[in-house]
Design a protein around this motif. Structure first.
Motif, PDB file in Angstrom:
ATOM      1  N   ALA A   1       0.825  -1.212   0.000  1.00 34.62           N
ATOM      2  CA  ALA A   1       0.000   0.000   0.000  1.00 34.62           C
ATOM      3  C   ALA A   1       0.856   1.258   0.000  1.00 34.62           C
ATOM      4  O   ALA A   1       0.474   2.275  -0.591  1.00 34.62           O
ATOM      5  N   LEU A   2       2.014   1.183   0.618  1.00 33.76           N
ATOM      6  CA  LEU A   2       2.863   2.374   0.751  1.00 33.76           C
ATOM      7  C   LEU A   2       3.817   2.562  -0.426  1.00 33.76           C
ATOM      8  O   LEU A   2       4.181   3.694  -0.753  1.00 33.76           O
ATOM      9  N   CYS A   3       4.262   1.459  -1.027  1.00 29.30           N
ATOM     10  CA  CYS A   3       5.296   1.561  -2.064  1.00 29.30           C
ATOM     11  C   CYS A   3       4.834   1.072  -3.432  1.00 29.30           C
ATOM     12  O   CYS A   3       5.532   1.319  -4.423  1.00 29.30           O
ATOM     13  N   GLY A   4       3.752   0.351  -3.483  1.00 27.04           N
ATOM     14  CA  GLY A   4       3.360  -0.298  -4.732  1.00 27.04           C
ATOM     15  C   GLY A   4       2.561   0.603  -5.654  1.00 27.04           C
ATOM     16  O   GLY A   4       2.100   1.685  -5.273  1.00 27.04           O
ATOM     17  N   GLY A   5       2.409   0.128  -6.879  1.00 24.72           N
ATOM     18  CA  GLY A   5       1.566   0.842  -7.834  1.00 24.72           C
ATOM     19  C   GLY A   5       2.335   1.795  -8.717  1.00 24.72           C
ATOM     20  O   GLY A   5       1.757   2.414  -9.622  1.00 24.72           O
ATOM     21  N   GLY A   6       3.617   1.906  -8.500  1.00 23.52           N
ATOM     22  CA  GLY A   6       4.427   2.813  -9.312  1.00 23.52           C
ATOM     23  C   GLY A   6       5.145   2.066 -10.423  1.00 23.52           C
ATOM     24  O   GLY A   6       4.712   0.997 -10.852  1.00 23.52           O
ATOM     25  N   ARG A   7       6.282   2.614 -10.830  1.00 19.66           N
ATOM     26  CA  ARG A   7       6.975   2.068 -11.992  1.00 19.66           C
ATOM     27  C   ARG A   7       7.788   0.822 -11.665  1.00 19.66           C
ATOM     28  O   ARG A   7       8.284   0.156 -12.570  1.00 19.66           O
ATOM     29  N   LEU A   8       7.955   0.515 -10.380  1.00 19.81           N
ATOM     30  CA  LEU A   8       8.727  -0.659  -9.987  1.00 19.81           C
ATOM     31  C   LEU A   8       7.802  -1.708  -9.372  1.00 19.81           C
ATOM     32  O   LEU A   8       6.663  -1.399  -9.004  1.00 19.81           O
TER      33      LEU A   8
ATOM     34  N   ARG B   1      -4.741   1.679   2.086  1.00 12.47           N
ATOM     35  CA  ARG B   1      -4.174   3.004   1.791  1.00 12.47           C
ATOM     36  C   ARG B   1      -4.963   4.098   2.524  1.00 12.47           C
ATOM     37  O   ARG B   1      -4.378   5.043   3.063  1.00 12.47           O
TER      38      ARG B   1
ATOM     39  N   ALA C   1       8.597   0.388   4.195  1.00 14.37           N
ATOM     40  CA  ALA C   1       9.054   1.029   2.955  1.00 14.37           C
ATOM     41  C   ALA C   1      10.577   1.074   2.904  1.00 14.37           C
ATOM     42  O   ALA C   1      11.181   0.877   1.839  1.00 14.37           O
ATOM     43  N   GLY C   2      11.186   1.313   4.070  1.00 20.48           N
ATOM     44  CA  GLY C   2      12.653   1.318   4.124  1.00 20.48           C
ATOM     45  C   GLY C   2      13.230  -0.028   3.723  1.00 20.48           C
ATOM     46  O   GLY C   2      14.281  -0.099   3.081  1.00 20.48           O
TER      47      GLY C   2
ATOM     48  N   TRP D   1      12.000  -2.085   1.575  1.00 20.47           N
ATOM     49  CA  TRP D   1      11.917  -2.196   0.105  1.00 20.47           C
ATOM     50  C   TRP D   1      13.067  -1.450  -0.563  1.00 20.47           C
ATOM     51  O   TRP D   1      13.655  -1.923  -1.541  1.00 20.47           O
ATOM     52  N   LEU D   2      13.425  -0.297   0.004  1.00 24.67           N
ATOM     53  CA  LEU D   2      14.544   0.477  -0.546  1.00 24.67           C
ATOM     54  C   LEU D   2      15.876  -0.248  -0.387  1.00 24.67           C
ATOM     55  O   LEU D   2      16.849   0.069  -1.074  1.00 24.67           O
TER      56      LEU D   2
ATOM     57  N   LEU E   1      16.642   2.838  -8.343  1.00 26.47           N
ATOM     58  CA  LEU E   1      16.470   4.216  -7.865  1.00 26.47           C
ATOM     59  C   LEU E   1      17.780   5.005  -7.915  1.00 26.47           C
ATOM     60  O   LEU E   1      17.820   6.177  -7.535  1.00 26.47           O
ATOM     61  N   GLY E   2      18.849   4.349  -8.336  1.00 26.98           N
ATOM     62  CA  GLY E   2      20.107   5.060  -8.510  1.00 26.98           C
ATOM     63  C   GLY E   2      20.924   5.230  -7.254  1.00 26.98           C
ATOM     64  O   GLY E   2      21.808   6.087  -7.208  1.00 26.98           O
TER      65      GLY E   2
END
Lengths: 542, 142
Positions: free
Chosen positions: B20-27, B70, B92-93, B95-96, B105-106
């Motif tokens: 819910a916090l990190c999903g749904g984006g380009r990754l 969410r 979320a941390g 996942w990073l 994410l570079g």
């Protein structure tokens, strides 16, 4: 009673000032013992060695002792304070966590009363302190560029500068567009191997412990040389009280070891280097018949005039890849454009602005915490995290003028793990400082715009930064208006010295460790030069 | 590595919160990111002080749809900031920390990147300092 030692000079605290004093005395052949309540931390043990360092610094390696709660820490009561002082209790002290921004105060900082009619003058001048600065800089291998026009001629550095990087270049472009002063950063971070320091590898995590051993934390430089010169360092030694004899002179200190045992070091002279919170705490804990209001406190000024240098920041994000994960951090550039009072300002004095990189993707998330939920979390999350590569942090260290109401006292209830009363901090940010903070947030936003930032995030006050703990045993010539003289000698107790940030009469607006260590060197050299004249206690310890 | 082993239900709740916090984006979302659960253990250990609070906050979202989670997290962020901070930092941390995500994410991590011997000089030789020098001294006599 446990261990009982005897020494010529006892140094309390092994941070930057304690390390310099201990080294200077030992190198001169003086028998010296240094007590440190913390322990050694190997650079390979820092949380910054781990991939999850950004989570480790939230608690286990946090700057705030009230959050970190390590065994060596003592709590600090801050419910009546606008800011939460930070520190590290370890060999080398808070220098393990500082950015090593090595910036000297300006000539005007020493003469605010004479030049502007505010606060008090220091009993020494910029010129008097300069040779001590130069000696410290040479020892540490400070890197920088000579010729900063914000300073009088003669300021040079022993090692060449670090690259200012893409971050510094971008920030400098904005400064040039505005026509404002900036200069490449001066940092006590070894640009190449120097004495006991390794070469900087630009990990970017300087303020949470340098994994490379390149930053001049004082466990890595000065203390090793002090020990080689014969100094004795005792770790895990929490000083609970400086003892004074019936003659009122200091006779040594009681300390508690890791097992809770009580010990004593008898000394002919005592130098307190426990920082601007710990030093007044200890002096207030050390009252006696000759010192009913605390040791060296006949003026009533021990603990008063606490200055904390409130910081504000504006983080900017750019389209360009600025490699913002790369160190040192450390300042890349600084600016003294708005350091001095100006007639057009609504406030007196000002601030020192400097630039840092923004290492770590979680840092980019933290910077955006106050954004609307859907602009940070869910589908937006990855793109926000990716901005970490393109960030510039402009920060301002502001000058908070001395105010006797801002003070350190002993908390009536809170204690450390050994039952010793904890310090209580009463600190309010004054209107003048608020105006400086607001002004600089606006200026730093302006700089970002001039540099082409696509997003700016202001923070009006960093509540839990910095660890600049100043002014609580101020020096001066008048015993009624100061605690110690210009050599750190207590007016009330001629064999007791203070050699840390507590000495500051006014705070200036630069990162203070350069000044703290120059003062400490001056204090130590004075002790060496006058040792035979320093009276020693003949009275029995209480 | 955590302060205690997670139950399967707790683990699923934490991953669902992360989605819910990190999903749904380009990754890829955390639940679809190989290795995420191992890094979650490591993140929980790093914030051992908040372990039970984080787990309880995630379990409290149990049974909600992605949008429901969410929305609940949106409310938690508004009303229970410290609790949301702990939960979001850990899940979320984590996942990073997954190397493939960090790379995407570079973020190279705390890599050694020593400066070339002429890097600083090259930057200053661009003339970027010239306007500052041309302006002359600005310090105030005292």
């Amino acid at each position: 009673m446990g261990e009982r030692l005897q020494t010529d000079v006892l140094v309390i605290g092994s941070g930057p000032s304690g390390a310099v004093v201990t080294h200077t005395l030992a190198s001169a052949g003086v028998d010296v013992v240094c007590l440190e309540q913390g322990d050694w931390i190997n650079p390979s043990d820092f949380g910054t060695n781990e991939p999850e360092w950004e989570l480790l610094i939230q608690q286990q390696w946090a700057h705030d002792p009230n959050v970190r709660k390590a065994e060596a820490d003592y709590p600090v009561e801050v419910s009546d304070s606008d800011m939460w002082p930070v520190m590290l209790n370890a060999v080398g002290g808070t220098s393990l966590f500082y950015g090593a921004e090595w910036v000297r105060m300006l000539p005007s900082d020493f003469r605010l009363r004479s030049c502007e009619g505010i606060a008090d003058d220091w009993p020494i001048s910029y010129a008097e302190l300069k040779p001590y600065h130069d000696e410290i800089d040479a020892f540490l291998g400070v890197s920088g560029v000579a010729g900063d026009p914000a300073y009088p001629e003669g300021l040079d550095y022993p090692l060449p500068p670090h690259p200012i990087g893409k971050v510094g270049m971008k920030a400098a472009e904005g400064m040039n567009a505005l026509g404002w002063h900036w200069w490449p950063g001066a940092n006590a971070i070894a640009v190449d191997r120097h004495k006991t320091l390794e070469r900087c590898l630009r990990h970017g995590v300087c303020e949470w412990g340098c994994p490379a051993g390149a930053k001049a934390s004082f466990d890595l430089i000065y203390l090793p040389q002090a020990l080689a010169a014969g100094a004795k360092l005792i770790t895990g030694a929490r000083v609970s009280r400086i003892e004074s004899g019936t003659d009122g002179l200091a006779s040594g200190a009681h300390w508690i070891d890791r097992e809770g045992g009580e010990n004593f070091v008898a000394a002919k002279a005592v130098v307190v280097c426990a920082n601007g919170i710990g030093t007044p705490r200890l002096l207030l804990l050390s009252g006696g018949p000759a010192h009913p209001d605390g040791l060296a406190n006949s003026s009533g000024l021990v603990g008063r005039n606490l200055m904390l240098h409130p910081n504000c920041t504006v983080t900017g994000y750019y389209e360009d890849d600025l490699e913002s994960w790369k160190g040192p951090a450390g300042e890349t550039i600084h600016s003294m454009e708005f350091y001095e009072s100006r007639p057009e300002h609504s406030f007196v004095r000002g601030g020192k602005m400097n630039v840092l990189p923004t290492p770590g993707p979680l840092a980019a998330i933290e910077a955006h915490r106050d954004q609307p939920f859907d602009q940070l979390w869910g589908p937006a999350f990855a793109d926000v995290a990716a901005r970490h590569r393109s960030g510039i942090l402009w920060a301002t260290n502001t000058e908070d003028l001395p105010d006797e109401a801002n003070r350190v006292t002993l908390d009536p209830a809170l204690t450390d793990g050994d039952g010793v009363p904890a310090p209580k901090v009463d600190y309010r940010i004054g209107d003048n400082t608020r105006a400086i903070l607001d002004f600089h947030v606006a200026r730093m936003t302006e700089i970002h715009e001039a540099s082409g930032a696509t997003e700016t995030i202001p923070v009006g006050l960093w509540v839990d930064q910095p660890g600049h703990l100043l002014g609580t045993a101020r020096m001066g010539e008048d015993p009624g208006r100061s605690v110690v003289d210009s050599y750190g000698r207590a007016h009330d107790v001629p064999n007791l010295f203070v050699a840390d940030g507590s000495l500051f009469v006014t705070g200036g607006a630069v990162n203070p460790t350069a000044t703290i260590t120059a003062l400490a060197l001056r204090v130590a050299k004075h002790i060496v030069a006058t040792g035979a004249e320093i009276p020693t206690s003949t009275g029995a310890a209480r | 590595m955590s302060v205690r082993p997670l139950s399967e239900a707790e683990r699923e709740a934490l991953v669902a919160a992360a989605d819910a916090l990190c999903g749904g984006g380009r990754l890829s979302a955390p639940s679809a990111t190989p290795g995420y659960e191992e890094w979650l253990e490591r993140a929980l250990a790093a914030r051992a002080d908040a372990f039970e609070e984080v787990v309880a906050a995630a379990v409290a979202l149990d049974g909600l749809s992605l949008e429901g989670r969410r929305e609940a997290l949106r409310r938690m962020n508004a009303d229970e900031r410290p609790r949301f901070h702990a939960l979001s930092s850990v899940v979320a941390g984590a996942w990073l920390l997954v190397p493939e995500i960090a790379a995407a994410l570079g973020y190279p991590g705390q890599v050694a990147a020593p400066a070339a011997f002429d890097e600083a000089a090259t930057q200053l030789e661009t003339g970027i300092l010239d306007p500052v020098i041309a302006r002359g001294p600005i310090y105030k006599e005292a």
